[in-house]
Design a protein around this motif. Structure first.
Motif, PDB file in Angstrom:
ATOM      1  N   THR A  99      42.868  49.804  37.852  1.00 27.12           N
ATOM      2  CA  THR A  99      42.774  50.889  38.832  1.00 27.12           C
ATOM      3  C   THR A  99      41.725  51.907  38.413  1.00 27.12           C
ATOM      4  O   THR A  99      41.451  52.078  37.218  1.00 27.12           O
ATOM      5  CB  THR A  99      44.115  51.645  38.986  1.00 27.12           C
ATOM      6  N   TYR A 107      45.796  60.216  39.186  1.00 29.40           N
ATOM      7  CA  TYR A 107      46.378  59.346  40.183  1.00 29.40           C
ATOM      8  C   TYR A 107      45.416  58.174  40.317  1.00 29.40           C
ATOM      9  O   TYR A 107      44.297  58.215  39.808  1.00 29.40           O
ATOM     10  CB  TYR A 107      46.624  60.059  41.518  1.00 29.40           C
ATOM     11  N   ASP A 109      43.434  55.800  42.707  1.00 31.31           N
ATOM     12  CA  ASP A 109      42.985  55.739  44.091  1.00 31.31           C
ATOM     13  C   ASP A 109      42.516  54.363  44.533  1.00 31.31           C
ATOM     14  O   ASP A 109      42.590  54.059  45.726  1.00 31.31           O
ATOM     15  CB  ASP A 109      41.946  56.819  44.414  1.00 31.31           C
ATOM     16  N   TRP A 111      42.756  50.065  43.597  1.00 25.54           N
ATOM     17  CA  TRP A 111      43.460  49.044  42.830  1.00 25.54           C
ATOM     18  C   TRP A 111      42.816  47.680  43.049  1.00 25.54           C
ATOM     19  O   TRP A 111      42.356  47.373  44.147  1.00 25.54           O
ATOM     20  CB  TRP A 111      44.923  48.963  43.275  1.00 25.54           C
TER      21      TRP A 111
ATOM     22  N   HIS B  33      52.156  62.196  43.287  1.00 24.83           N
ATOM     23  CA  HIS B  33      51.340  61.266  44.049  1.00 24.83           C
ATOM     24  C   HIS B  33      52.240  60.137  44.569  1.00 24.83           C
ATOM     25  O   HIS B  33      53.233  59.792  43.935  1.00 24.83           O
ATOM     26  CB  HIS B  33      50.229  60.687  43.168  1.00 24.83           C
ATOM     27  N   TYR B  35      52.502  56.157  46.505  1.00 28.30           N
ATOM     28  CA  TYR B  35      51.861  54.872  46.764  1.00 28.30           C
ATOM     29  C   TYR B  35      52.731  54.045  47.699  1.00 28.30           C
ATOM     30  O   TYR B  35      53.958  54.078  47.600  1.00 28.30           O
ATOM     31  CB  TYR B  35      51.643  54.088  45.458  1.00 28.30           C
ATOM     32  N   GLN B  37      53.360  50.070  48.850  1.00 26.34           N
ATOM     33  CA  GLN B  37      53.103  48.691  48.450  1.00 26.34           C
ATOM     34  C   GLN B  37      53.827  47.733  49.386  1.00 26.34           C
ATOM     35  O   GLN B  37      55.056  47.727  49.453  1.00 26.34           O
ATOM     36  CB  GLN B  37      53.542  48.425  47.008  1.00 26.34           C
ATOM     37  N   PRO B  43      49.365  48.151  45.359  1.00 21.65           N
ATOM     38  CA  PRO B  43      49.708  49.467  45.902  1.00 21.65           C
ATOM     39  C   PRO B  43      48.496  50.161  46.512  1.00 21.65           C
ATOM     40  O   PRO B  43      47.347  49.897  46.141  1.00 21.65           O
ATOM     41  CB  PRO B  43      50.215  50.230  44.668  1.00 21.65           C
ATOM     42  N   LEU B  45      47.263  54.199  47.536  1.00 14.43           N
ATOM     43  CA  LEU B  45      47.541  55.630  47.436  1.00 14.43           C
ATOM     44  C   LEU B  45      47.636  56.215  48.839  1.00 14.43           C
ATOM     45  O   LEU B  45      46.704  56.071  49.635  1.00 14.43           O
ATOM     46  CB  LEU B  45      46.417  56.317  46.653  1.00 14.43           C
ATOM     47  N   TYR B  48      48.147  62.322  47.469  1.00 14.21           N
ATOM     48  CA  TYR B  48      47.871  62.767  46.110  1.00 14.21           C
ATOM     49  C   TYR B  48      47.981  64.294  46.036  1.00 14.21           C
ATOM     50  O   TYR B  48      47.891  64.980  47.058  1.00 14.21           O
ATOM     51  CB  TYR B  48      46.507  62.270  45.626  1.00 14.21           C
ATOM     52  N   TYR B  85      57.767  52.296  48.423  1.00 18.41           N
ATOM     53  CA  TYR B  85      57.030  53.533  48.166  1.00 18.41           C
ATOM     54  C   TYR B  85      57.395  54.057  46.769  1.00 18.41           C
ATOM     55  O   TYR B  85      58.578  54.111  46.411  1.00 18.41           O
ATOM     56  CB  TYR B  85      57.344  54.591  49.230  1.00 18.41           C
TER      57      TYR B  85
END
Lengths: 121, 109
Positions: A99, A107, A109, A111, B33, B35, B37, B43, B45, B48, B85
């Motif tokens: 990532t 965090y 952003d 992947w 944050h 995510y 999936q 996953p 984002l 954030y 999530y």
């Protein structure tokens, strides 16, 4: 377009070693902080570790379960991130994601699609 | 080490609002944050820094963080929102540094 493509996954015996690679494109890799995140089958996400850009010191941090067994490195000339995994245990079985890492606080952003590592005898 | 607690599952009818919580000690002091999936996928984002949306994420997704609970809110839920999530924070005092919640399965009825 940001692309992260992992490779090198496979089946390995307990105690063995494996190296994952992550080829990056679509952004300036040399200034990017990068992380590895893994997901055991049917389980949640677990952070493995991160490497900062060389311009920001190249510091590497690891999660406790992999510290002293796993090594993260980068080759900015090849736009590639690596994860060297030694002394593998069955509990390391997971999909490993490469990532991008936003920095501090981090965090993730972008992947990759993930690489499956199976540790089994 | 720091622990993030999420409900294992949340169910919601299409068109309604889903709220997924993420509990942690004084979580308001941290940036949270989120995510999404979907099965067999990496996953993505979706939120954030508590409440910011990456480009390409619909405005239906929003986040908040107060006290000991952060919340991901999905308005006008669609079938395509069905996914797992995960919330995530950074905790420098934790042996993991990066902490993920256990995940919440959102089911669209």
């Amino acid at each position: 377009e940001v692309q992260l493509v992992e490779s090198g996954g496979g089946l390995v015996k307990p105690g063995g070693s494996l190296r994952l690679s992550c080829a990056a494109s679509g952004f300036t890799f040399s200034v990017a902080w990068m992380s590895w995140v893994r997901q055991a089958p049917g389980k949640g996400l677990e952070w493995v570790g991160r490497i900062k850009s060389k311009t920001e010191g190249g510091t590497i941090d690891y999660a406790a379960p992999v510290k002293d067994r796993f090594t993260i490195s980068r080759d900015d000339s090849k736009n590639t991130l690596y994860l060297q995994m030694n002394s593998l245990k069955t509990e390391d079985t997971a999909v490993y994601y490469c990532t991008t890492d936003s920095g501090s606080p981090p965090y993730f952003d972008y992947w990759g699609q993930g690489a499956l590592v199976t540790v089994s005898s | 080490s720091y622990v993030l607690t999420q409900p294992p599952s949340v169910s919601v009818a299409p068109g309604k609002t889903a709220r997924i919580t993420c509990g942690g000690n004084n979580i308001r002091s941290k940036s949270v944050h989120w995510y999404q999936q979907k099965p067999g996928q990496a996953p993505v984002l979706v939120i954030y820094d508590d409440s910011d949306r990456p480009s390409g994420i619909p405005e239906r997704f929003s986040g908040s963080n107060s006290g000991n609970t952060a919340t991901l809110t999905i308005s006008r839920v669609e079938a395509g929102d069905e996914a797992d999530y995960y919330c995530q924070v950074w905790d420098s005092s934790s042996d993991h540094y990066v902490v993920f919640g256990g995940g919440t399965k959102l089911t669209v009825l």
